[in-house]
Design an enzyme around this catalytic site. Sequence first.
Site, short mmCIF file in Angstrom:
data_model
loop_
_atom_site.label_atom_id
_atom_site.label_comp_id
_atom_site.label_asym_id
_atom_site.label_seq_id
_atom_site.Cartn_x
_atom_site.Cartn_y
_atom_site.Cartn_z
N ASP A 193 -8.24 -1.47 -4.67
CA ASP A 193 -7.50 -2.20 -3.63
C ASP A 193 -7.95 -1.79 -2.22
OD1 ASP A 193 -5.62 -4.09 -2.81
OD2 ASP A 193 -4.05 -3.34 -4.14
N ASP A 239 -2.74 -12.05 -2.19
CA ASP A 239 -2.05 -11.99 -3.48
C ASP A 239 -1.47 -13.34 -3.91
OD1 ASP A 239 -2.64 -9.34 -3.59
OD2 ASP A 239 -0.56 -8.64 -3.59
#
Length: 413
Positions: free
Chosen positions: A176, A231
């Site tokens: 991430d 996302d």
Amino acid sequence: MKTHYAATATSTLLILLLNAVDFLSTVGLANYSSINGDHKKYTQFLLANGVARTPPMGWNSWNHFQCNVDEGMVKSTADALVSTGLAALGYRYVNIDDCWGELERDKKGNLRAKASTFPSGIKALADYVHAKGLKLGIYSDAGFRTCSKKMPGSLDYEEQDARTFAEWGVDYLKYDNCYHDGSKPHIRYAKMSSALLKVGRPILYSICEWGQEDPAKWAGRYGNAWRTTGDINDTWGSITSIADQNNIWGRYAGPGRWNDPDMLEVGNGAMTLEEYRSHFSIWALMKAPLLIGCDVRAAGTSTLRILGNKEVIKVNQDPLGVQGRKIRSNAGLEIWAGPLAGKRAVVVLWNRSKSEASISVRWKEIGLSPNTPVIVRDLWAHKFVSMGKQYGITARVAPHACKMYILSPPKTK
Ligand SMILES: *[C@@H]1O[C@H](CO)[C@@H](O)[C@H](O)[C@H]1NC(C)=O
Ligand SMILES: *[C@@H]1O[C@H](CO)[C@@H](O)[C@H](O)[C@H]1NC(C)=O
Ligand SMILES: CC(=O)N[C@H]1CO[C@H](CO)[C@@H](O)[C@@H]1O
């Protein structure tokens, strides 16, 4: 701008189809030297770790559980992947997302599994998952903390953490992009890439920098997949907007390196079955990683029927590995298509508007000669719908639903 883009997408697809679907007489746009040139240009970015020759398939904890992860839940999810038959269909990666570790490293600087939720440790969990014929994925961050802030990131600890993951038997790393030092992502993501290549274990490397610096242009050199967007969430707006953003980067995908429009929301409950079917169909056509994001242990029949549609999965796992694209859009009616191995093509008719509509595609639009016999199979009805000469196909499509077909040449004797 829009018109121009549609035209470009169409001619790119035509060229791909001409290459792959040469059972039909072609319309004269092919230029094989430029196809091969392009192919070389993009394959030079291939990360040579041998994995993800087809898009990865499995499950990830984040979309449903967020930080509520523990070893019991991961084990029972692995059990459920096997008992539902999903594992046998290819869903093999069992991926733990954020929040699996202690807040701080140990005295030697090693990452540690969180004692209260993963008391047996990650190695034991990997052993459990491997014994079922599955693979274990884990999560870290190219920054000082992960996005939850509940555990350390791997920035400046790349080699140490890569060794830890390999010792534990990890097969997949999602990496991430939170709380970093402001340096360019391709620097930070490259460091982990070379660390992983040194550990003597093939680890699928999934780059999650949210599409911020056009990762399709550089991430294939370092990773097996890269997120192209922010996302996903369990809404129609999210699915349609992400599909469009991911579509732009189609030509950079191929065996070993995939655009990632984020994990599936199928089964999480906030969309209709038709919307989930469209989501799954388009993700499969775009050669997206198919990572289930619901609670597999509680998945109902209709969810399992979508995630378990073998014919749609086969489109995603097609050995040609060419990402399908949007080729036409008009008032919410869309045609998406792409070439498949065996001189076949996949076509999706998608109604993104609020009412039922007729959608038609003419073979000519997807690079096929109008007069050639084509066998058409409906991948959701599981039946052949046409087998003769025709100029295209028309279907009634419910709001937010889609039709998905494979076009094949007639069997030769
Ligand atoms: C094919 O592409 C090459 C390289 O771009 C170019 O030189 C050539 O003229 C093209 N041929 C045709 C028939 O368009
Ligand atoms: C879901 O995603 C859409 C599209 O990206 C965004 O506009 C929306 O704010 C998101 N919703 C939630 C609840 O995060
Ligand atoms: C027309 C229709 O009733 N269905 C929707 C699906 O797509 C069509 C295409 O125009 C739209 O008109 C609709 O809103």
